[in-house]
Design an enzyme around this catalytic site. Structure first.
Site, mmCIF file in Angstrom:
data_model
loop_
_atom_site.group_PDB
_atom_site.id
_atom_site.type_symbol
_atom_site.label_atom_id
_atom_site.label_comp_id
_atom_site.label_asym_id
_atom_site.label_seq_id
_atom_site.Cartn_x
_atom_site.Cartn_y
_atom_site.Cartn_z
ATOM 1 N N ASP A 203 -3.385 -4.793 -5.686
ATOM 2 C CA ASP A 203 -3.793 -4.894 -3.403
ATOM 3 C C ASP A 203 -5.132 -3.396 -4.226
ATOM 4 O O ASP A 203 -4.280 -3.118 -3.232
ATOM 5 C CB ASP A 203 -3.988 -5.588 -3.200
ATOM 6 C CG ASP A 203 -5.155 -5.681 -2.060
ATOM 7 O OD1 ASP A 203 -6.342 -5.440 -2.762
ATOM 8 O OD2 ASP A 203 -4.322 -5.527 -1.248
ATOM 9 N N ASP A 220 2.743 -1.152 -0.284
ATOM 10 C CA ASP A 220 1.983 -2.455 -0.014
ATOM 11 C C ASP A 220 1.973 -3.293 -1.826
ATOM 12 O O ASP A 220 0.566 -3.572 -2.393
ATOM 13 C CB ASP A 220 1.170 -3.228 1.042
ATOM 14 C CG ASP A 220 1.206 -4.524 0.558
ATOM 15 O OD1 ASP A 220 1.411 -4.980 0.805
ATOM 16 O OD2 ASP A 220 0.156 -4.395 1.926
#
Length: 328
Positions: A203, A220
Site C-alpha cells: 500500500d 504501515d
C-alpha cells in the site's frame, strides 16, 4: 454485509490507556485518535517521555500468524538499516499484545511530510529505498499472508458489489463493464509473463511514506503481501503519460542500484490500478456496519457515487488498451 463484531467499534480511551499500561508504560492520560479506518490507531501520552502510537487490529482481518509475518518482515528491514517504523519489542521479543480481547502493537512516534513526487531526487531515493526493501523481501516468502491476485481483488470484489451494493439501474452496465475489465486485466497479466511474486509493502502511497532528514521513512505495512515488485512502484506515478514515464525513469534508476526491475511488469501498472479501484469500493462496502465508515464516507453507496465509479472504470478500460509505459 460484514462479519465485524463489537466491541471494536466501542473501543474507549480508558481501554486504550489501560492496554498500553498493561505492558509496562505509564500514561499521562493524553490520547488522540489518528486517521485510520481499517484499524484503530491512537497517540498515547507517556509520563515523562515521548508519546507512543498504539495500533489496535480489526478483528477477523488478520490472524496472529499473519500479523507476526508482517512484524518479522519489518524487523528484517530494520536489521538491514532501512528506515521503517517497526513495532516495539517487549523484553521477551513480543510485538503483538492483547488486552480485554483487543490485539494491539506499540510504535515509536515518527513525524515527517509526504514525499514530493514531482521532485526527481525524491523519486530516485524512493526507488533506491524500495529496491533495498524488495531485495530483503525476496529472501523468503510469506507463508500466511495473502497474494495480490485477480480473484481476491477483482472477481471477489465485483461479485460482492454486484450482489450487495450496485443500484438496480446500474447493475447490467456494471456487470458488463467489470466482466470486460477482468478479461483485460487477465490479458495484461498474461502479457507480463512469469513475473516474480515477493514480499512487498502493498500500500505504498504517499501517505505511508514520511519524508524526514532528506530521506523516506516507510510506515504501515498492514497490507503487506506477496505481489510483483511493480505494486510498490506504480502508486508513485502521477500526471499524464509523459510525466509518468519521466517519474518512472527516476524511480527505476534508483531501484536498480539494489534490485533488478523486470520491465515486463510495466504491463501490470493499469491492471493493478484497476484492481485497486475495485477492491477499494468493495472494502468500504464490507466495512459499512462500522460506524466510522458512514461518517467518513457519507458520499458512498449513492446512485451518484456508483455512476462516477462506472465512469472511472470506463476510463481504466481505455487505459488498458494503451501501450505500456516506457522506461526513458
Amino acid at each position: 454485509m460484514s462479519d465485524n463484531k463489537q466491541p471494536f467499534y466501542e473501543l474507549k480511551p480508558d481501554t486504550v490507556i489501560d492496554a498500553v499500561e498493561s505492558i509496562g508504560y505509564l500514561s499521562d492520560g493524553r490520547i488522540m485518535a489518528l486517521n485510520s479506518y481499517e484499524n484503530r490507531v491512537y497517540q498515547v501520552g507517556i509520563d515523562e517521555s515521548e508519546p507512543l502510537i498504539a495500533k489496535f487490529y480489526r478483528p477477523q482481518r488478520w490472524t496472529d500468524e499473519q500479523i507476526g509475518e508482517e512484524h518479522r518482515f519489518m524487523a528484517q528491514l530494520v536489521e538491514q538499516d532501512l528506515s521503517v517504523v517497526a513495532p516495539i519489542k517487549s523484553d521477551t521479543g513480543q510485538t503483538l499484545f492483547s488486552y480485554d480481547d483487543y490485539r494491539f502493537s506499540i510504535f515509536v512516534r515518527k513525524g515527517g511530510r509526504a514525499p514530493e513526487l514531482e521532485d526527481p531526487e525524491h523519486l530516485f531515493q524512493l526507488g533506491n529505498t524500495l529496491g533495498r526493501i524488495h531485495l530483503a523481501g525476496q529472501a523468503e516468502p510469506f507463508k500466511h499472508r495473502p497474494t495480490l491476485d485477480i480473484q481476491s481483488y477483482g472477481i471477489d470484489s465485483t461479485d460482492f458489489i454486484s450482489r450487495e451494493l450496485i443500484p438496480a439501474s446500474l447493475k447490467a452496465a456494471y456487470d458488463s463493464l467489470t466482466s470486460d475489465l477482468l478479461r483485460e486485466i487477465d490479458a495484461a497479466f498474461k502479457r507480463a509473463g512469469d513475473v516474480v511474486y515477493q514480499r512487498v509493502h502493498g500500500d505504498c502511497h504517499g501517505g505511508n511514506i514520511l519524508w524526514r532528514d532528506d530521506m523516506p521513512h516507510f510506515v504501515d505495512f498492514d497490507d503487506a503481501r506477496m505481489a510483483p515488485a511493480i505494486q510498490d512502484l506504480w502508486m508513485l506515478l502521477t500526471g499524464d503519460r509523459h510525466q509518468q514515464e519521466l517519474q518512472l525513469g527516476e524511480v527505476i534508476d534508483g531501484y536498480n542500484e539494489f534490485a533488478s526491475f523486470n520491465p515486463r511488469e510495466l504491463h501490470l501498472v493499469e491492471a493493478l490500478r484497476t484492481l485497486r479501484m475495485m477492491n477499494y469500493a468493495a472494502w468500504i462496502g464490507r466495512r459499512w456496519e462500522d460506524p466510522a465508515f458512514p461518517m467518513s464516507f457519507p458520499w458512498f453507496n449513492t446512485e451518484r457515487y456508483w455512476g462516477e465509479h462506472l465512469l472511472e472504470l470506463k476510463e481504466q478500460f481505455a487505459k488498458l488498451q494503451e501501450p505500456v509505459l516506457k522506461l526513458l
